[in-house]
Design a protein around this motif. Structure first.
Motif, PDB file in Angstrom:
ATOM      1  N   THR A  87       0.813  -1.213   0.000  1.00 16.39           N
ATOM      2  CA  THR A  87       0.000   0.000   0.000  1.00 16.39           C
ATOM      3  C   THR A  87       0.846   1.263   0.000  1.00 16.39           C
ATOM      4  O   THR A  87       0.392   2.310  -0.446  1.00 16.39           O
ATOM      5  CB  THR A  87      -0.964   0.038   1.208  1.00 16.39           C
ATOM      6  OG1 THR A  87      -0.203  -0.129   2.404  1.00 16.39           O
ATOM      7  CG2 THR A  87      -2.016  -1.048   1.103  1.00 16.39           C
ATOM      8  N   LEU A  88       2.075   1.163   0.486  1.00 20.54           N
ATOM      9  CA  LEU A  88       2.986   2.308   0.497  1.00 20.54           C
ATOM     10  C   LEU A  88       4.092   2.164  -0.543  1.00 20.54           C
ATOM     11  O   LEU A  88       4.909   3.065  -0.687  1.00 20.54           O
ATOM     12  CB  LEU A  88       3.627   2.465   1.887  1.00 20.54           C
ATOM     13  CG  LEU A  88       2.691   2.694   3.068  1.00 20.54           C
ATOM     14  CD1 LEU A  88       3.487   2.716   4.364  1.00 20.54           C
ATOM     15  CD2 LEU A  88       1.904   3.977   2.889  1.00 20.54           C
ATOM     16  N   LEU A 116      -0.176  -3.765   9.861  1.00 17.84           N
ATOM     17  CA  LEU A 116      -1.060  -2.630  10.055  1.00 17.84           C
ATOM     18  C   LEU A 116      -0.337  -1.401   9.509  1.00 17.84           C
ATOM     19  O   LEU A 116       0.799  -1.133   9.901  1.00 17.84           O
ATOM     20  CB  LEU A 116      -1.381  -2.442  11.536  1.00 17.84           C
ATOM     21  CG  LEU A 116      -1.960  -3.658  12.257  1.00 17.84           C
ATOM     22  CD1 LEU A 116      -2.193  -3.350  13.732  1.00 17.84           C
ATOM     23  CD2 LEU A 116      -3.240  -4.119  11.597  1.00 17.84           C
ATOM     24  N   VAL A 117      -0.977  -0.677   8.603  1.00 20.07           N
ATOM     25  CA  VAL A 117      -0.322   0.430   7.914  1.00 20.07           C
ATOM     26  C   VAL A 117      -1.128   1.706   8.105  1.00 20.07           C
ATOM     27  O   VAL A 117      -2.335   1.725   7.844  1.00 20.07           O
ATOM     28  CB  VAL A 117      -0.189   0.135   6.399  1.00 20.07           C
ATOM     29  CG1 VAL A 117       0.523   1.272   5.687  1.00 20.07           C
ATOM     30  CG2 VAL A 117       0.539  -1.175   6.164  1.00 20.07           C
ATOM     31  N   ARG A 121       2.760   6.914   7.652  1.00 17.30           N
ATOM     32  CA  ARG A 121       3.479   5.848   6.972  1.00 17.30           C
ATOM     33  C   ARG A 121       4.099   4.834   7.935  1.00 17.30           C
ATOM     34  O   ARG A 121       4.948   4.055   7.558  1.00 17.30           O
ATOM     35  CB  ARG A 121       4.550   6.395   6.035  1.00 17.30           C
ATOM     36  CG  ARG A 121       4.003   7.255   4.935  1.00 17.30           C
ATOM     37  CD  ARG A 121       5.082   7.810   4.010  1.00 17.30           C
ATOM     38  NE  ARG A 121       6.087   6.871   3.613  1.00 17.30           N
ATOM     39  CZ  ARG A 121       6.025   6.066   2.551  1.00 17.30           C
ATOM     40  NH1 ARG A 121       4.980   6.100   1.782  1.00 17.30           N
ATOM     41  NH2 ARG A 121       7.015   5.239   2.256  1.00 17.30           N
ATOM     42  N   LYS A 122       3.690   4.832   9.176  1.00 21.42           N
ATOM     43  CA  LYS A 122       4.189   3.821  10.109  1.00 21.42           C
ATOM     44  C   LYS A 122       3.485   2.504   9.836  1.00 21.42           C
ATOM     45  O   LYS A 122       2.375   2.467   9.317  1.00 21.42           O
ATOM     46  CB  LYS A 122       3.919   4.248  11.548  1.00 21.42           C
ATOM     47  CG  LYS A 122       4.814   5.360  12.027  1.00 21.42           C
ATOM     48  CD  LYS A 122       4.553   5.659  13.475  1.00 21.42           C
ATOM     49  CE  LYS A 122       5.416   6.826  13.920  1.00 21.42           C
ATOM     50  NZ  LYS A 122       5.065   7.278  15.265  1.00 21.42           N
ATOM     51  N   THR A 144      -5.080  -1.310   6.368  1.00 21.69           N
ATOM     52  CA  THR A 144      -4.829   0.122   6.434  1.00 21.69           C
ATOM     53  C   THR A 144      -5.750   0.754   7.466  1.00 21.69           C
ATOM     54  O   THR A 144      -6.954   0.481   7.488  1.00 21.69           O
ATOM     55  CB  THR A 144      -5.073   0.775   5.059  1.00 21.69           C
ATOM     56  OG1 THR A 144      -4.255   0.104   4.097  1.00 21.69           O
ATOM     57  CG2 THR A 144      -4.714   2.244   5.071  1.00 21.69           C
ATOM     58  N   GLY A 145      -5.186   1.567   8.325  1.00 21.13           N
ATOM     59  CA  GLY A 145      -5.960   2.261   9.344  1.00 21.13           C
ATOM     60  C   GLY A 145      -5.156   3.393   9.946  1.00 21.13           C
ATOM     61  O   GLY A 145      -3.964   3.548   9.660  1.00 21.13           O
ATOM     62  N   ILE A 146      -5.804   4.178  10.753  1.00 21.90           N
ATOM     63  CA  ILE A 146      -5.150   5.330  11.385  1.00 21.90           C
ATOM     64  C   ILE A 146      -4.509   4.879  12.699  1.00 21.90           C
ATOM     65  O   ILE A 146      -5.181   4.287  13.548  1.00 21.90           O
ATOM     66  CB  ILE A 146      -6.180   6.455  11.654  1.00 21.90           C
ATOM     67  CG1 ILE A 146      -6.913   6.841  10.371  1.00 21.90           C
ATOM     68  CG2 ILE A 146      -5.523   7.662  12.306  1.00 21.90           C
ATOM     69  CD1 ILE A 146      -6.014   7.363   9.271  1.00 21.90           C
ATOM     70  N   CYS A 147      -3.227   5.183  12.864  1.00 23.32           N
ATOM     71  CA  CYS A 147      -2.509   4.797  14.081  1.00 23.32           C
ATOM     72  C   CYS A 147      -2.944   5.700  15.244  1.00 23.32           C
ATOM     73  O   CYS A 147      -3.557   6.752  15.025  1.00 23.32           O
ATOM     74  CB  CYS A 147      -0.999   4.878  13.859  1.00 23.32           C
ATOM     75  SG  CYS A 147      -0.352   6.565  13.786  1.00 23.32           S
TER      76      CYS A 147
END
Length: 190
Positions: free
Chosen positions: A87-88, A135-136, A141-142, A174-177
């Protein structure tokens, strides 16, 4: 007889993290592979191939090319030392968060393979990880590597029932850290 004083340059350098990791798995890394792995181990977050190239170019005694970086990354991927975060479009060193299993016996290796493994090739065998979830966070970008074999098996089984075949052993989510979520919450309250 007079003893020669040892200075810092006379002492052998301690083994790097890449050296220890490759020795445990019985791998011999080329200079470029070692440099790429060391860089990713130090970065602790996904890095694009061209960013790796730019960072390593300055300290390399020989000119590095994009092809040499990609070849090193392909090898490190194949050996399970890094993961590609699709994804990155970036790469991250394996966090070793998952229990390792001996490729010979499929038994858990909980300590350094070289010291504690009891299989037929103790200390000189390849170790493979259980499947992982990556988990991204697209905001910062962590990434975080986690292992949940039961959940992975559930997903794998569901895909098989639908006639799909899972490619690779990494599932990206993909999600928000927490850090980015906190920043979003603070910006909403201002």
């Amino acid at each position: 007889m007079q003893q020669k004083k040892l200075n810092q340059t006379d002492r052998p350098a301690p083994p790097s993290a890449a050296d220890v990791l490759s020795a445990c798995q019985g791998l011999r890394l080329t200079r470029v592979r070692r440099m790429v792995l060391e860089f990713l181990l130090g970065a602790q977050m996904p890095v694009k191939a061209y960013d790796i190239l730019d960072a390593l170019r300055h300290g390399a005694p020989k000119a590095l090319t994009p092809a040499s970086i990609y070849r090193a990354l392909d090898y490190l991927l194949q050996e399970g030392l890094v993961h590609k975060v699709g994804t990155l479009n970036a790469y991250v060193a394996c966090a070793e968060a998952c229990p390792e299993t001996c490729a010979d016996t499929n038994a858990a290796c909980t300590e350094s393979c070289a010291e504690n493994c009891t299989c037929s090739r103790a200390g000189s065998h390849r170790v493979r990880h259980a499947p992982v979830f990556m988990l991204v966070c697209p905001g910062c970008r962590k990434s975080k590597e986690i292992c949940d074999p039961a959940l992975y098996q559930t997903i794998f089984s569901a895909m098989q029932r639908q006639g799909f075949q899972l490619q690779g052993d990494t599932v990206e989510l993909t999600g928000i850290c927490p850090g980015c979520a906190q920043q979003q919450d603070q910006s909403c309250t201002i």
